[in-house]
Design a protein around this motif. Structure first.
Motif, PDB file in Angstrom:
ATOM      1  N   TYR A  70     -50.364  71.299  60.796  1.00  0.00           N
ATOM      2  CA  TYR A  70     -49.053  70.697  60.576  1.00  0.00           C
ATOM      3  C   TYR A  70     -48.935  69.365  61.317  1.00  0.00           C
ATOM      4  O   TYR A  70     -48.274  68.443  60.848  1.00  0.00           O
ATOM      5  N   ALA A  71     -49.546  69.277  62.489  1.00  0.00           N
ATOM      6  CA  ALA A  71     -49.486  68.030  63.242  1.00  0.00           C
ATOM      7  C   ALA A  71     -50.107  66.888  62.443  1.00  0.00           C
ATOM      8  O   ALA A  71     -49.554  65.790  62.370  1.00  0.00           O
ATOM      9  N   LYS A  72     -51.272  67.144  61.781  1.00  0.00           N
ATOM     10  CA  LYS A  72     -51.909  66.088  60.993  1.00  0.00           C
ATOM     11  C   LYS A  72     -51.036  65.698  59.800  1.00  0.00           C
ATOM     12  O   LYS A  72     -50.831  64.515  59.517  1.00  0.00           O
ATOM     13  N   LEU A 121     -47.916  63.865  60.957  1.00  0.00           N
ATOM     14  CA  LEU A 121     -48.276  62.541  61.465  1.00  0.00           C
ATOM     15  C   LEU A 121     -48.546  61.573  60.325  1.00  0.00           C
ATOM     16  O   LEU A 121     -48.087  60.418  60.358  1.00  0.00           O
ATOM     17  N   ARG A 122     -49.274  62.006  59.294  1.00  0.00           N
ATOM     18  CA  ARG A 122     -49.559  61.112  58.167  1.00  0.00           C
ATOM     19  C   ARG A 122     -48.263  60.716  57.451  1.00  0.00           C
ATOM     20  O   ARG A 122     -48.038  59.549  57.126  1.00  0.00           O
ATOM     21  N   THR A 123     -47.389  61.696  57.192  1.00  0.00           N
ATOM     22  CA  THR A 123     -46.127  61.394  56.509  1.00  0.00           C
ATOM     23  C   THR A 123     -45.271  60.440  57.338  1.00  0.00           C
ATOM     24  O   THR A 123     -44.711  59.460  56.813  1.00  0.00           O
ATOM     25  N   TYR A 124     -45.160  60.714  58.636  1.00  0.00           N
ATOM     26  CA  TYR A 124     -44.317  59.883  59.506  1.00  0.00           C
ATOM     27  C   TYR A 124     -44.888  58.477  59.618  1.00  0.00           C
ATOM     28  O   TYR A 124     -44.158  57.486  59.606  1.00  0.00           O
ATOM     29  N   LEU A 160     -54.200  56.731  63.615  1.00  0.00           N
ATOM     30  CA  LEU A 160     -53.355  57.610  64.421  1.00  0.00           C
ATOM     31  C   LEU A 160     -53.881  59.030  64.401  1.00  0.00           C
ATOM     32  O   LEU A 160     -53.825  59.741  65.413  1.00  0.00           O
ATOM     33  N   VAL A 161     -54.409  59.480  63.239  1.00  0.00           N
ATOM     34  CA  VAL A 161     -54.999  60.825  63.176  1.00  0.00           C
ATOM     35  C   VAL A 161     -56.221  60.903  64.084  1.00  0.00           C
ATOM     36  O   VAL A 161     -56.466  61.916  64.738  1.00  0.00           O
TER      37      VAL A 161
END
Length: 234
Positions: free
Chosen positions: A48-50, A53-56, A67-68
């Motif tokens: 979920y973090a990945k 993070l991509r969506t945000y 960022l990933v």
């Protein structure tokens, strides 16, 4: 800058609040705050973090892939490292029939010794105790235990000036504008992220503070220095 500081700074540049970003990305504000505070353990799972993070990152017009990569290279929690170290395989103990018999004898001998000792102690107490009623011993006064100190967590602090204002900022003891501070034009909004944040404003009445999306109001009047943390902002 950490991954969370990059996200918080970019959101601040675009003049967005956590709630606005949550509504646009359909990601809970709690999760966005966890990303900006580098508290990834508050997310349900690493996958979920990945995704969050991509969506945000795309919503903030940032390239998500670097960022990933930062997400993978973030230092791990030393407590988790310790817990992994505890999983070392221990040598297996093999018990033979003679060893089991010897262990049983030792246990029986220990149990008998304990029973005999309790009987001797009971006989001694019976012989010493007199028929007269013994005065009750005063109950010791318990010493109150100190309250546990709540753990500090990183916060995201927003500074909004309505006039041209000189400010200076220290995040976790590190100056953000060297020693001379910085003059912000009217209408400026800047963001800082850390555990302990100290803000000094030359025009406190024109300097408005928000912590984790919650408005704190103006700093005061005149020249004011104030510290902010997860304890002082709640």
């Amino acid at each position: 800058m950490t991954l969370g500081q990059i996200l918080a700074a970019r959101r601040g540049e675009r003049g967005l609040t956590i709630q606005q970003a949550a509504a646009a990305t359909r990601i809970r504000a709690h999760y966005l705050s966890a990303l900006e505070s580098d508290e990834l353990e508050r997310l349900a799972a690493p996958v979920y973090a990945k995704g969050h993070l991509r969506t945000y990152a795309r919503y903030l017009a940032l390239d998500p892939e670097p960022l990933v990569e930062m997400l993978h290279t973030e230092p791990q929690d030393p407590h988790r490292l310790l817990s992994i170290g505890k999983l070392a395989v221990r040598p297996r103990l093999v018990l033979t029939a003679p060893a089991l018999a010897a262990a049983a004898l030792v246990l029986l001998a220990g149990a008998f010794s304990g029973y005999a000792w309790r009987q001797i102690q009971a006989d001694q107490r019976t012989a010493i105790t007199s028929p007269a009623a013994q005065p009750a011993a005063a109950a010791p006064i318990g010493t109150p235990r100190p309250s546990p100190t709540p753990a500090l967590r990183p916060i995201v602090l927003e500074v909004h000036v309505t006039e041209e204002v000189w400010i200076n900022a220290f995040v976790d003891g590190r100056p953000q504008y060297a020693d001379g501070g910085k003059t912000l034009p009217a209408g400026s909004i800047v963001y800082f992220s850390g555990v302990d944040i100290k803000i000094t404003s030359g025009k406190a009445a024109a300097t408005f503070i928000s912590v984790d999306g919650r408005s704190v109001g103006a700093l005061g009047n005149g020249v004011v220095t104030r510290d902010f943390s997860s304890q002082t902002s709640t």
